[in-house]
Design a protein around this motif. Sequence first.
Motif, PDB file in Angstrom:
ATOM      1  N   TYR A 107       0.824  -1.212   0.000  1.00 39.66           N
ATOM      2  CA  TYR A 107       0.000   0.000   0.000  1.00 39.66           C
ATOM      3  C   TYR A 107       0.866   1.273   0.000  1.00 39.66           C
ATOM      4  N   LEU A 108       1.918   1.271   0.809  1.00 37.46           N
ATOM      5  CA  LEU A 108       2.749   2.464   0.922  1.00 37.46           C
ATOM      6  C   LEU A 108       3.624   2.674  -0.311  1.00 37.46           C
ATOM      7  N   PHE A 109       4.350   1.635  -0.724  1.00 39.89           N
ATOM      8  CA  PHE A 109       5.317   1.784  -1.808  1.00 39.89           C
ATOM      9  C   PHE A 109       4.639   1.883  -3.176  1.00 39.89           C
ATOM     10  N   TYR A 110       3.805   0.894  -3.480  1.00 40.27           N
ATOM     11  CA  TYR A 110       3.134   0.907  -4.782  1.00 40.27           C
ATOM     12  C   TYR A 110       1.967   1.881  -4.778  1.00 40.27           C
ATOM     13  N   GLY A 111       1.156   1.816  -3.722  1.00 35.52           N
ATOM     14  CA  GLY A 111      -0.052   2.628  -3.695  1.00 35.52           C
ATOM     15  C   GLY A 111       0.210   4.106  -3.507  1.00 35.52           C
ATOM     16  N   VAL A 112       0.906   4.464  -2.423  1.00 31.23           N
ATOM     17  CA  VAL A 112       1.057   5.877  -2.079  1.00 31.23           C
ATOM     18  C   VAL A 112       2.200   6.542  -2.838  1.00 31.23           C
ATOM     19  N   ILE A 113       3.417   5.998  -2.713  1.00 32.39           N
ATOM     20  CA  ILE A 113       4.581   6.688  -3.272  1.00 32.39           C
ATOM     21  C   ILE A 113       4.550   6.723  -4.793  1.00 32.39           C
ATOM     22  N   SER A 114       4.354   5.565  -5.432  1.00 33.28           N
ATOM     23  CA  SER A 114       4.316   5.578  -6.904  1.00 33.28           C
ATOM     24  C   SER A 114       3.071   6.302  -7.400  1.00 33.28           C
ATOM     25  N   GLY A 115       1.972   6.206  -6.638  1.00 32.69           N
ATOM     26  CA  GLY A 115       0.752   6.909  -7.020  1.00 32.69           C
ATOM     27  C   GLY A 115       0.934   8.414  -7.006  1.00 32.69           C
ATOM     28  N   LEU A 116       1.599   8.926  -5.968  1.00 34.52           N
ATOM     29  CA  LEU A 116       1.883  10.359  -5.912  1.00 34.52           C
ATOM     30  C   LEU A 116       2.776  10.768  -7.089  1.00 34.52           C
ATOM     31  N   GLY A 117       3.708   9.900  -7.462  1.00 33.48           N
ATOM     32  CA  GLY A 117       4.568  10.199  -8.600  1.00 33.48           C
ATOM     33  C   GLY A 117       3.779  10.386  -9.879  1.00 33.48           C
ATOM     34  N   VAL A 118       2.832   9.475 -10.114  1.00 33.53           N
ATOM     35  CA  VAL A 118       1.972   9.611 -11.293  1.00 33.53           C
ATOM     36  C   VAL A 118       1.152  10.891 -11.214  1.00 33.53           C
ATOM     37  N   GLY A 119       0.740  11.263  -9.992  1.00 35.90           N
ATOM     38  CA  GLY A 119      -0.038  12.479  -9.806  1.00 35.90           C
ATOM     39  C   GLY A 119       0.728  13.739 -10.144  1.00 35.90           C
ATOM     40  N   PHE A 120       2.042  13.704  -9.982  1.00 37.32           N
ATOM     41  CA  PHE A 120       2.872  14.831 -10.394  1.00 37.32           C
ATOM     42  C   PHE A 120       3.093  14.838 -11.903  1.00 37.32           C
ATOM     43  N   ILE A 121       3.072  13.654 -12.518  1.00 34.63           N
ATOM     44  CA  ILE A 121       3.435  13.532 -13.932  1.00 34.63           C
ATOM     45  C   ILE A 121       2.237  13.688 -14.865  1.00 34.63           C
ATOM     46  N   TYR A 122       1.257  12.795 -14.750  1.00 33.44           N
ATOM     47  CA  TYR A 122       0.230  12.704 -15.787  1.00 33.44           C
ATOM     48  C   TYR A 122      -0.683  13.924 -15.895  1.00 33.44           C
ATOM     49  N   PRO A 123      -1.270  14.427 -14.805  1.00 30.64           N
ATOM     50  CA  PRO A 123      -2.122  15.621 -14.964  1.00 30.64           C
ATOM     51  C   PRO A 123      -1.358  16.802 -15.554  1.00 30.64           C
ATOM     52  N   SER A 124      -0.109  16.962 -15.135  1.00 34.84           N
ATOM     53  CA  SER A 124       0.701  18.054 -15.680  1.00 34.84           C
ATOM     54  C   SER A 124       0.939  17.865 -17.168  1.00 34.84           C
ATOM     55  N   MET A 125       1.187  16.634 -17.577  1.00 34.66           N
ATOM     56  CA  MET A 125       1.429  16.361 -19.000  1.00 34.66           C
ATOM     57  C   MET A 125       0.174  16.600 -19.834  1.00 34.66           C
ATOM     58  N   MET A 126      -0.987  16.264 -19.290  1.00 36.76           N
ATOM     59  CA  MET A 126      -2.213  16.458 -20.056  1.00 36.76           C
ATOM     60  C   MET A 126      -2.524  17.941 -20.225  1.00 36.76           C
ATOM     61  N   ALA A 127      -2.356  18.715 -19.166  1.00 38.85           N
ATOM     62  CA  ALA A 127      -2.548  20.157 -19.299  1.00 38.85           C
ATOM     63  C   ALA A 127      -1.486  20.748 -20.221  1.00 38.85           C
ATOM     64  N   TYR A 128      -0.290  20.209 -20.151  1.00 37.21           N
ATOM     65  CA  TYR A 128       0.827  20.699 -20.959  1.00 37.21           C
ATOM     66  C   TYR A 128       0.575  20.523 -22.451  1.00 37.21           C
ATOM     67  N   VAL A 129       0.113  19.328 -22.873  1.00 38.98           N
ATOM     68  CA  VAL A 129      -0.078  19.104 -24.315  1.00 38.98           C
ATOM     69  C   VAL A 129      -1.209  19.969 -24.866  1.00 38.98           C
ATOM     70  N   VAL A 130      -2.223  20.248 -24.036  1.00 41.59           N
ATOM     71  CA  VAL A 130      -3.295  21.144 -24.483  1.00 41.59           C
ATOM     72  C   VAL A 130      -2.764  22.573 -24.609  1.00 41.59           C
ATOM     73  N   ARG A 131      -1.846  22.960 -23.726  1.00 41.53           N
ATOM     74  CA  ARG A 131      -1.210  24.270 -23.838  1.00 41.53           C
ATOM     75  C   ARG A 131      -0.322  24.343 -25.071  1.00 41.53           C
ATOM     76  N   LEU A 132       0.264  23.213 -25.450  1.00 42.21           N
ATOM     77  CA  LEU A 132       1.100  23.186 -26.658  1.00 42.21           C
ATOM     78  C   LEU A 132       0.267  23.379 -27.918  1.00 42.21           C
ATOM     79  N   PHE A 133      -0.951  22.831 -27.914  1.00 41.86           N
ATOM     80  CA  PHE A 133      -1.793  22.833 -29.113  1.00 41.86           C
ATOM     81  C   PHE A 133      -3.187  23.388 -28.805  1.00 41.86           C
ATOM     82  N   PRO A 134      -3.290  24.666 -28.477  1.00 40.05           N
ATOM     83  CA  PRO A 134      -4.619  25.247 -28.243  1.00 40.05           C
ATOM     84  C   PRO A 134      -5.469  25.239 -29.508  1.00 40.05           C
ATOM     85  N   ASP A 135      -4.823  25.141 -30.670  1.00 44.84           N
ATOM     86  CA  ASP A 135      -5.536  25.112 -31.939  1.00 44.84           C
ATOM     87  C   ASP A 135      -6.066  23.721 -32.267  1.00 44.84           C
TER      88      ASP A 135
END
Length: 409
Positions: A107-135
């Motif tokens: 729960y701690l290693f896979y669930g919490v720590i790696s999960g928080l890592g994805v939370g820093f990566i994926y939402p930022s990347m999704m907002a980022y690609v939309v900012r790259l291509f507003p058109d």
Amino acid sequence: MSSPKDFNVFARRRWVCLISAMVICICAGFGYAWSVLQNPIVTRFGWADSAVALAYTITVLCSTMAPLIFGGLIRRMSTRTGVIVGAVLFGGGLLLTGLMNQIWQLYLFYGVISGLGVGFIYPSMMAYVVRLFPDRSGLASGLGTAAYGSGAILWAPTAAALMEGVGMDRAFQVLGVLFAAVILVGSLLLTDPPEGFQAAMAPKRGGEQGGAADLRRGQMVRTGTFWKMVVVFTCGLVAGVIVISQASPILQQTLGYTASGAALFVSVFSACNMAGRFLWGSLSDKLGLVNTAGAVFVLCILSMGLLAVVGQEVPVLVLMGVAASCYGGLASILTPLTARMFGPRYITENYGVMYVVFGLASLIGPSLATTFKTMGGGSYTGAYVTAAVLAAVGLVLSRFLKPVSRKGE
């Protein structure tokens, strides 16, 4: 404000940024291979199915809560810095998972720590690609989410082969180091758009891109539209979560598949998830975001409803593939629809909040599957029917989504 020359230079470079973001998302999408990991963990340690399945729910919840808890910190970071922090957490969490011997460590290693890592990566990347291509926000979002959803196509068979070849512990360690290294290298190629780029590149014609107020997340969460979207997407995503998180157990239980045979179809369903993201994301630029959501909901209702009444191998596989594609379709339009409803200016922080729907759906989906499996003597029929009803609720409510105007709702 940057000059038109700066915009033209970045407009060419943004394709490199997009490819880098997609590679990062492919690595972060390892979580979609969870159903290949679940049974080996149960077999190795003798823990209950439901207890092990909770790790998947925890990691998704942590990934979705990270933008809420650390939103202020993420907002102050550059895109690159946020991804670097995520890479360390994500890769480190998987590495530590290879050292676990008690379920709280899973729960701690896979669930919490790696999960928080994805939370820093994926939402930022999704907002980022939309900012790259507003058109071309639908296309960009579709490609980004397709990359994320494609993770299990590569990682499910890779993880299965590694576990068979070097053991489960070493497999987690190898994957943790690999993901951290690739994401860190990819982050070096990310560049934030120059100031004014989005306004300069946004479509000049009327339509779905205009009319919404630019609300910050504190303003957004006080609107009725936000809560409607939370309910709409949570209800719609449950069906796909059931298939994605429980595909291997479902196929082994209902169709008698071996673990390796089920692992193959985990990759197939991931391909359907990926295809749905690209297909529906691209179509949304032409059909409109709300209309696209409606079409996806209808397919979702049909696939779940039919799964509840059919048991033949081929129809079951096809319908599970359709459900996975619906999950991908909803994922692909969430980012541009968030920008459509609340304005594009603060899309990074607003999408980080809206991303919570994946956590809510992941809390509901696996629980439905394991609960009805236990109650129904191994049958998932009750879970399918419940998912179909939830999708119908989402379809109805989606008809009432309207952008928040500058004068209020």
